[in-house]
Write an enzyme that holds these catalytic residues in place. Sequence first.
Site, mmCIF file in Angstrom:
data_model
loop_
_atom_site.group_PDB
_atom_site.id
_atom_site.type_symbol
_atom_site.label_atom_id
_atom_site.label_comp_id
_atom_site.label_asym_id
_atom_site.label_seq_id
_atom_site.Cartn_x
_atom_site.Cartn_y
_atom_site.Cartn_z
ATOM 1 N N ARG A 1 1.339 -18.843 -16.665
ATOM 2 C CA ARG A 1 -0.072 -18.730 -17.076
ATOM 3 C C ARG A 1 -0.567 -20.058 -17.666
ATOM 4 N NH1 ARG A 1 -1.630 -16.852 -21.759
ATOM 5 N NH2 ARG A 1 0.059 -15.356 -21.975
ATOM 6 N N TYR B 1 -26.070 -19.566 -6.991
ATOM 7 C CA TYR B 1 -25.204 -18.590 -6.321
ATOM 8 C C TYR B 1 -25.378 -17.206 -6.974
ATOM 9 C CZ TYR B 1 -21.026 -16.310 -4.622
ATOM 10 O OH TYR B 1 -20.165 -15.423 -4.043
ATOM 11 N N ASP C 1 -22.260 -27.257 -9.568
ATOM 12 C CA ASP C 1 -21.511 -26.465 -8.590
ATOM 13 C C ASP C 1 -21.618 -27.222 -7.270
ATOM 14 O OD1 ASP C 1 -20.710 -24.711 -6.591
ATOM 15 O OD2 ASP C 1 -21.453 -22.936 -7.633
ATOM 16 N N LYS D 1 -14.257 -21.995 -0.224
ATOM 17 C CA LYS D 1 -15.103 -22.538 0.845
ATOM 18 C C LYS D 1 -14.429 -23.748 1.507
ATOM 19 C CE LYS D 1 -17.578 -19.192 -0.705
ATOM 20 N NZ LYS D 1 -18.642 -19.302 -1.691
HETATM 21 C C1 LIG Z 1 -18.868 -18.687 -2.967
HETATM 22 C C2 LIG Z 1 -19.542 -19.458 -4.031
HETATM 23 C C3 LIG Z 1 -19.237 -19.245 -5.382
HETATM 24 C C4 LIG Z 1 -18.265 -18.177 -5.846
HETATM 25 O O1 LIG Z 1 -16.974 -18.465 -5.478
HETATM 26 P P1 LIG Z 1 -15.823 -17.332 -5.291
HETATM 27 O O2 LIG Z 1 -14.649 -18.144 -4.871
HETATM 28 O O3 LIG Z 1 -16.320 -16.373 -4.259
HETATM 29 O O4 LIG Z 1 -15.652 -16.684 -6.611
HETATM 30 C C5 LIG Z 1 -19.883 -20.032 -6.317
HETATM 31 N N1 LIG Z 1 -20.797 -20.961 -5.964
HETATM 32 C C6 LIG Z 1 -21.115 -21.189 -4.682
HETATM 33 C C7 LIG Z 1 -22.133 -22.220 -4.357
HETATM 34 C C8 LIG Z 1 -20.509 -20.443 -3.670
HETATM 35 O O5 LIG Z 1 -20.857 -20.646 -2.394
#
Ligand SMILES: *Cc1c(COP(=O)(O)O)cnc(C)c1O
Length: 418
Positions: free
Chosen positions: A69, A122, A205, A230
Amino acid sequence: MDFSNFKPESLMMSYGYKPSLSEGAIKCPIFQTSTFVFNTAMEGKRFFEVAYGLREKEKGEELGLIYSRLNNPDLEILENRLCLWDKADDCAVFESGMSAISTVMMEFLSPGDLLVYSRPVYGGTDHFIQHFLKRMKIQSVGFRAGETKEEIIARIEATGNAANLKLIHIETPANPTNAVIDIQLCADVKKHFSTEDNQVLLSVDNTYMGPVWQHPLQHGADLVLYSATKYIGGHSDVIAGACLGSFELMARVKGLRTFLGNMAGPWTGWLLMRSLETLKVRMDQQAENAMHVAAYLNNHPKVESVYYLGNTHENGTAAEREVIERQFSSFGAMIAFDVKGGEKEAFQFLDNLKLIKLAVSLGGTESLAEHPQTMTHADVDPEDKKVMNITEKLVRLSIGVENYNDIISDIDQSLATI
Ligand SMILES: *Cc1c(COP(=O)(O)O)cnc(C)c1O
């Protein structure tokens, strides 16, 4: 040989891993273990002193392996490799993008504080801000792409709570229409409200463009966040997230991660290391494919508007062009477009695709298509939807690594059914 001058893509196969510590294995094994054996009780004591911040690390001292952890080789090596792309001091990998985002917001915001964020963000982030943070008595205010520094400052002042501004959180380009937000401008807003005792932070982000095509830390951001699900993962087979920044800020992020226990596991770490080896070639190919697809869509009689950074660069304002050139090294691989008509025509297009899959998510090797208005952005404020062109006729594409002629012929046959 000086490896520090090498490009990140040259180091993704080897950086941070010593084969001699793993029986000579060329690849980092999966350290599927919950705990690690200390050589001596004194060693265990010294590791814990550092882990719990009871003493500073000595020069060159690395935190010893304690318990998965807190740390695990598959995570640590992955984190060191991710740092190379964004030139960050340190990185923390999480079990999802949402856990990275929510951990950052919980660490740097307290009851009574103000959060400023770009709209729309998001959907999961938006929900977290509107529901959980609100319940924690954290106030928030949004602004949209295209607003000037003065307009954003005025919005913040209008809350009456500017003195408690702690965090500005943005996504650029904005999902799904690729509207551009200027990171440097947000860094200026941050400076405007920062004081000696209250350093406002800027988090970006960077899921849509990173970590290859945009490096927010170089434009004045303090923290970079990713859904590693992604582009970083890139194969639509793993959920993960990451946060990068200075040693000082990351010590706080990692501290909270330890106690929330939302770090990624060794298997996820291993999968992401494998993904990173091909990150650059995948993303280069996806961007090239997207360029061809956008050029095709631009000339199609059944297509109204195409939202693609390359189009904004060509037809947008001088200011937009300047931000795109400063901030992005590519036009990316996300395209949205309006089909002539409405929901019926958009659904007709989506239902008749053969090669491209009808699914949310993005950045993977396979091309995906979806309908933001009723899917990813179903919960977005109607006013925001209108202003941001998220309408019934809008379709979003994530372009993969297939041969672009095949992607185009699939789009072509599907548009022909309308
Ligand atoms: C998919 C996404 C998230 C969330 O990510 P997860 O891995 O699904 O928790 C956050 N920000 C953006 C821009 C995303 O495309």
